[in-house]
Design an enzyme around this catalytic site. Structure first.
Site, PDB file in Angstrom:
ATOM      1  N   GLY B  10      55.460 -36.861 -52.344  1.00 36.48           N
ATOM      2  CA  GLY B  10      54.781 -35.675 -51.824  1.00 36.48           C
ATOM      3  C   GLY B  10      55.648 -34.438 -51.905  1.00 36.48           C
ATOM      4  CG  PHE B  11      57.661 -31.449 -55.078  1.00 30.98           C
ATOM      5  CD1 PHE B  11      58.324 -30.662 -54.146  1.00 30.98           C
ATOM      6  CD2 PHE B  11      58.062 -31.363 -56.413  1.00 30.98           C
ATOM      7  CE1 PHE B  11      59.345 -29.809 -54.515  1.00 30.98           C
ATOM      8  CE2 PHE B  11      59.085 -30.505 -56.799  1.00 30.98           C
ATOM      9  CZ  PHE B  11      59.730 -29.732 -55.846  1.00 30.98           C
ATOM     10  N   GLY B  12      55.113 -31.235 -51.433  1.00 31.41           N
ATOM     11  CA  GLY B  12      54.386 -30.092 -50.861  1.00 31.41           C
ATOM     12  C   GLY B  12      55.343 -29.206 -50.089  1.00 31.41           C
ATOM     13  CB  THR B  13      54.766 -26.904 -47.226  1.00 29.76           C
ATOM     14  OG1 THR B  13      53.647 -26.334 -47.890  1.00 29.76           O
ATOM     15  CG2 THR B  13      55.542 -25.823 -46.514  1.00 29.76           C
ATOM     16  CB  ILE B  14      56.971 -31.138 -45.153  1.00 31.57           C
ATOM     17  CG1 ILE B  14      55.836 -30.571 -44.297  1.00 31.57           C
ATOM     18  CG2 ILE B  14      58.078 -31.722 -44.275  1.00 31.57           C
ATOM     19  CD1 ILE B  14      56.208 -29.472 -43.389  1.00 31.57           C
ATOM     20  N   GLY B  15      57.975 -31.317 -48.142  1.00 30.20           N
ATOM     21  CA  GLY B  15      58.835 -31.939 -49.156  1.00 30.20           C
ATOM     22  C   GLY B  15      59.821 -30.935 -49.727  1.00 30.20           C
ATOM     23  CB  THR B  16      59.351 -27.437 -50.857  1.00 27.36           C
ATOM     24  OG1 THR B  16      58.318 -27.835 -51.780  1.00 27.36           O
ATOM     25  CG2 THR B  16      60.202 -26.350 -51.479  1.00 27.36           C
ATOM     26  CE  LYS B 205      51.371 -32.588 -34.522  1.00 23.60           C
ATOM     27  NZ  LYS B 205      51.262 -31.108 -34.604  1.00 23.60           N
TER      28      LYS B 205
END
Lengths: 433, 433
Positions: B10-16, B205
């Site tokens: 998963g290369f999304g926002t958090i991954g970045t 959560k």
């Protein structure tokens, strides 16, 4: 089931809380650790006075060697406080291969380096969650939860006694000495409250947090420390009119290659989260380069909250013993290749906004001469409060400045106090930038 | 130096953010762990779009098996979110003996039990600090720092999007839809904000925190969930006049052998510390029987704060790998001998104080008939606000009640809405006791 044997040195308030917690939470702790946490010895000079907790008489001893030299004991809890004999006991325990849990912030602030190094040499752990912030798991958060961060600053309300006193002075407008007396009656202040009210306890704690944040032990004399015993209710009230609350803040900041550590009454904007931390509660604000701002809040002292922190260390160490691992999280702060010793920011270079209360004769020209001196020192005034007061001659003149250097401010104040019409020492309270 | 090999799915926002953190903090992390944390593979369906972070092209793959079946990889970070294929990927990684770090609260809320049990069967760990509260180390605090406590309640602001919207509505008096639009433009709300604004994310959560606090997984339908999309600025304003702030609170409480879990807009007394948590910040209040009240505050979302939490898990797992220990802290909540399944408190039995806004014709007798119905249902009124409004016929009549049961309240409202002179649906906001 594996059994972890614990020896307790110091059967005082916190010690009693630890014993109570081990008793009431026995089943819970066994379930959560898969081990039996067994208190086997309690050493204290006084083993006859009842502490309101049941212990087998055979567990009690006045001879600390029954713990330090006891091959059966895995973990030693040191809760006698102070420098000696606590330091000697801890070092002996570590050298005998025993893990240590302590709430002794005074000792860690002065001798933490030696204690941590000794522990790592002997492959044992030191748990010190209870040394700062009572029940708040701030030590664990800084060493583990926020491990990926370079900290830029850490500051907070680290002393419950002074926060209780300031809260009462703020809410009731009462005099420091009266509130202190009340705090003593309620058990929030000790008979000799010096360490608390003069900011020494908060200084010990910020030295420990500074080490965790920046890897460097600063000495007591490198910390600018000012307590709350000189605070007057009038200044708390006027600060309130300016939109600020007064708290005893312990502040540690990294500015380039310098660290600045100070403890003093501090004006916090009423909207700051720390301004809402009242009574005997503590809170620590930590700012990291990845996580941004965080705050941890809880009871900073007291028998049971502190016991909660001691127990978290015991469980952590027990889990380590069970898996044959010590120093999973290094006690000696590991500097990275490019890190090096930071210099200490001298007090002269502190930046702050300043609340100033001058006592002046109520006659023309005084305000303008004071403003003139401030202006000569490049200090700008943000707000002024001057109120008509009858029938005295001297009146309070209050100013809140913009950002200024301590050096300029001290010079300006010296000159102002020599002015004609200025009749008393100036009251100074720094405001958090 | 030991090297820990990491695969990222998963290369999304958090991954970045995680990649950036591994790069910028490389030296720091090496110093603090004594290991090299090496990202070796990144799997994503899109490996061509630039994310503003430099990665070797050989690291990128569209084939998840390059991570899941890669014998070199020790830790798999799952950051694709959602139920599938995330669940399949995580279970495969665990079965292949790889540790997993995830921020996937939706998945853990529904399938956490299966994931945690699988991990323990295969002697690997699951790090999930990033799943609740972004950068706030609340999971670690509950599992370790507060390990000696039985929790009585845990509640907080667990969704940054809704807290941002409510803060704007409160400060600017603006309409929900307008603020939502603004939040989207600032990146605080997603194109489809349903999960956030309808309270579903906060429900996920609080299910995770309920598990940590009480050892029991509740299902989505066992949580009473109400979002913020129906809130009007007028109610936020009137609540303010009564001394309250409106926050989307997620609440989990143990009452004897029952647990009560709910997510809804909640009036908090303006002096409550949570009432000061504004903007996209989150905060969690946890109350334990030993430590008393604690609160943890920080950024609840965002690329870097969430990466801070992901990294804390990676470091923790790396330390475990280094010392050959997994499940040091058990993932499957260990119930003690006397613990047993708790029942779910039905909504009817919720206790709260209630803010009620009736819409009534401005004529004699209406207030008295409403008060009469409330009184018939044993509901006492604490405050009333009725203001002259011209030139319309219908006016708002606002009441704040004392403690009442949801069952009685709902019955009373049904009756009130049938009264002559009551012209619209009643607006209900619960206040925290």
């Amino acid at each position: 089931m594996k059994s972890i044997k614990i020896g307790l040195i110091g059967f005082g308030t916190i010690g009693t809380g630890v014993i109570k917690t081990l008793q009431t939470q026995r089943e819970l702790l066994t379930a959560r650790t898969g081990m039996s946490l067994e208190l086997v010895k309690i050493a204290d000079l006084d083993i006859t006075t009842s502490r309101g907790v049941e212990v087998a008489p055979s567990m009690l001893t006045t001879n600390v060697n029954d713990i330090l030299e006891n091959p059966e004991i895995d973990i030693v809890i040191e809760l006698i406080g102070g420098y000696e004999p606590a330091k000697t006991f801890i070092l002996r325990a570590l050298r005998n291969g025993k893990h240590v849990v302590t709430a002794n912030k005074a000792l860690l602030a002065l001798h933490g380096k030696e204690i941590f190094e000794t522990a790592m040499q002997h492959h044992v752990d030191v748990g010190f969650e209870a040394s700062v912030g009572g029940g708040i798991p701030i030590i664990r958060s800084m060493r583990e939860g926020l491990v990926a961060n370079n900290f830029s600053e850490i500051y907070g309300i680290l002393n419950g006694t002074t926060n209780f006193i300031l809260t009462e002075m703020t809410e009731k407008g009462e005099d420091y000495h009266k509130v202190l007396q009340h705090a003593k009656e309620l058990g929030y202040a000790e008979a000799d409250p010096t360490f608390d009210v003069e900011g020494i306890d908060a200084t010990h704690k910020i030295i420990i947090l500074t080490y965790l944040a920046f890897g460097q032990y600063v000495t007591m004399d490198q910390v600018f420390t000012e307590g709350i015993s000189q605070l007057h209710p009038i200044d708390i009230k006027l600060a309130g009119e300016l939109g600020y609350k007064v708290k005893l803040l312990a502040i540690s900041r990294r500015i380039d290659d310098r660290i600045e550590v100070r403890v003093h009454p501090t004006m916090l904007h009423a909207q700051h989260l720390l301004a809402k931390v009242d009574g005997s509660f503590n809170a620590v604000y930590a700012v990291g380069d990845i996580v941004d701002s965080t705050m941890s809040y809880g009871r900073g002292a007291g028998m049971m909250p502190t016991a909660s922190a001691v127990l978290s260390d015991i469980v952590d160490i027990a889990r380590g013993i069970n898996s044959g691992v010590a120093n999973r999280v290094p006690l000696v702060y590991p500097l990275s290749a490019s890190e090096h010793a930071l210099t200490i920011q001298p007090r002269n270079r502190f930046l702050a906004r300043y609340y100033l209360r001058f006592t002046v004769l109520d006659r023309p020209g005084v305000l303008s001469s004071i403003a003139g001196v401030l202006s000569d020192h490049k200090i700008s005034i943000a707000s002024v409060i001057q109120k008509e007061v009858h029938p005295v001659d001297s009146v309070p003149l209050v100013m809140l400045t913009y950002e200024a250097y301590e050096h300029d401010m001290q010079e300006a104040i010296q000159k102002i106090e020599k002015l004609d019409g200025v009749t008393a020492k100036t009251v100074v309270i720094r405001a958090l930038l």
